[in-house]
Structures are given as C-alpha cells and as structure tokens.
Write a protein that holds these residues in place. Sequence first.
Motif, PDB file in Angstrom:
ATOM      1  N   SER A 183      -2.887  -6.347   1.468  1.00 10.93           N
ATOM      2  CA  SER A 183      -3.856  -6.480   2.560  1.00 10.93           C
ATOM      3  C   SER A 183      -5.279  -6.524   2.017  1.00 10.93           C
ATOM      4  CB  SER A 183      -3.663  -5.407   3.629  1.00 10.93           C
ATOM      5  OG  SER A 183      -4.154  -4.176   3.196  1.00 10.93           O
ATOM      6  N   LYS A 220      -6.254 -10.042   1.094  1.00 11.99           N
ATOM      7  CA  LYS A 220      -6.687 -10.862   2.246  1.00 11.99           C
ATOM      8  C   LYS A 220      -8.098 -10.495   2.676  1.00 11.99           C
ATOM      9  CE  LYS A 220      -1.982 -11.470   3.826  1.00 11.99           C
ATOM     10  NZ  LYS A 220      -1.082 -10.306   3.926  1.00 11.99           N
ATOM     11  N   GLN A 267     -11.585 -12.827   2.694  1.00 17.78           N
ATOM     12  CA  GLN A 267     -12.416 -13.059   3.879  1.00 17.78           C
ATOM     13  C   GLN A 267     -13.841 -12.565   3.716  1.00 17.78           C
ATOM     14  OE1 GLN A 267     -10.272 -11.213   7.094  1.00 17.78           O
ATOM     15  NE2 GLN A 267      -8.634 -12.727   6.965  1.00 17.78           N
TER      16      GLN A 267
END
Length: 142
Positions: A42, A45, A49
């Motif tokens: 996670s 990700k 971003q």
Amino acid sequence: MNDRRSTFALVAAASLLACFAFVSRDVNAGNGVSLSAAQVSSGSKAFAQNCASCHGAALEGGAGPPLSGANFKTLSSKVHATVGDIFSYMTSNMPMNAPASLTHDQYVAIMAFILSKNGYQPSSSALTYSAAMQSKAPIQRK
Ligand code: HEC
C-alpha cells in the motif's frame, strides 16, 4: 531407560522447535524495525500518488533527492539520520507541495515502502507510527 529416552527425545524436539522459532523470527530483529508486506504494497501505491512526481517512481530522485541507494544521503548517510529522523522530517514536511497532508497510516506505509527499497525485509509484524518515530535504526540496512 525408556523414560530417559523419551525425555531426551522431548528435549531434542524442543530445541529443534526453538531453533525454528529463532530462524523465523523477525529478520530485522536487532534493528528495531518491523514492516509488513501489506504495508509495503500500500505504501508503494501511496508513494506513486504523492511522492513519485518529485522523488521518481523508483526513488531514484528528480526534483527531490533520491530516497534509496548510494545517493540517498542529504539527510541520511551524510548526517547518519535514523529511521525516526527521516520519518519525522517527512511527516511534517512532505509532500513538499502539501506538507503533513496524508494520514498516519499512509505515512507509515510509505515509510515501510522506502525501507523495503533500502535493504529492510518485510516480516509478520507491521510498522507502527510511534515505532517509526522512535526508531534509531539506520535508514539503510546493509
Ligand atoms: C513537489 C515535490 C516533492 C514532493 C511531491 C515530495 N517531495 Fe520529498 N522532497 C522534495 C525536495 C525538493 C526535498 C529536499 C528538501 C530540502 O533539502 O530542503 C525533499 C526531501 C525529502 C526527504 C529527505 C531526503 C533527504 O535525504 O534529505 C524525504 C524523506 C522526502 N522528501 C520524502 C517524501 C515523501 C515520503 C513524499 C510523499 C509523501 C514526498 N517527499 C513528496 C520534493 C518533494
């Protein structure tokens, strides 16, 4: 005689178990840093971003400094910054264009991801916000 033998077998089995328990223990033990594979994924990700635009998709650097490898040294190797130093810096100053805008969980996951790119292995115990803040472990594990 039989009693003795079974005692011996028990002791042998117990020490074997102890060995396995030792081997499978936290691979980063001694460094005081634990991170889970779920956090790394996670964090990867969240990093893509919120951080990759300046630090590069592979943490190689760009507008911001590299966050892995030999050139990860502005704060880290040059001044021997610890995991806690870097974590405390990034939670209050990063992303540079929106400081302190992420959740605690996001920062912790991103830290786990950065650590995974600097020689730390995921284990069964997750990184926590306070453990990251307090960690005196080196940011790069040799
Ligand atoms: C808009 C560009 C930008 C974004 C987005 C950004 N950074 Fe940075 N980051 C920088 C710059 C520039 C520096 C160097 C600041 C300095 O030296 O004063 C820096 C420094 C750092 C440092 C210190 C590295 C060192 O060794 O000095 C860390 C750690 C860091 N950023 C983490 C992050 C994380 C994590 C994110 C995402 C949550 C992020 N940054 C998002 C531009 C950015």
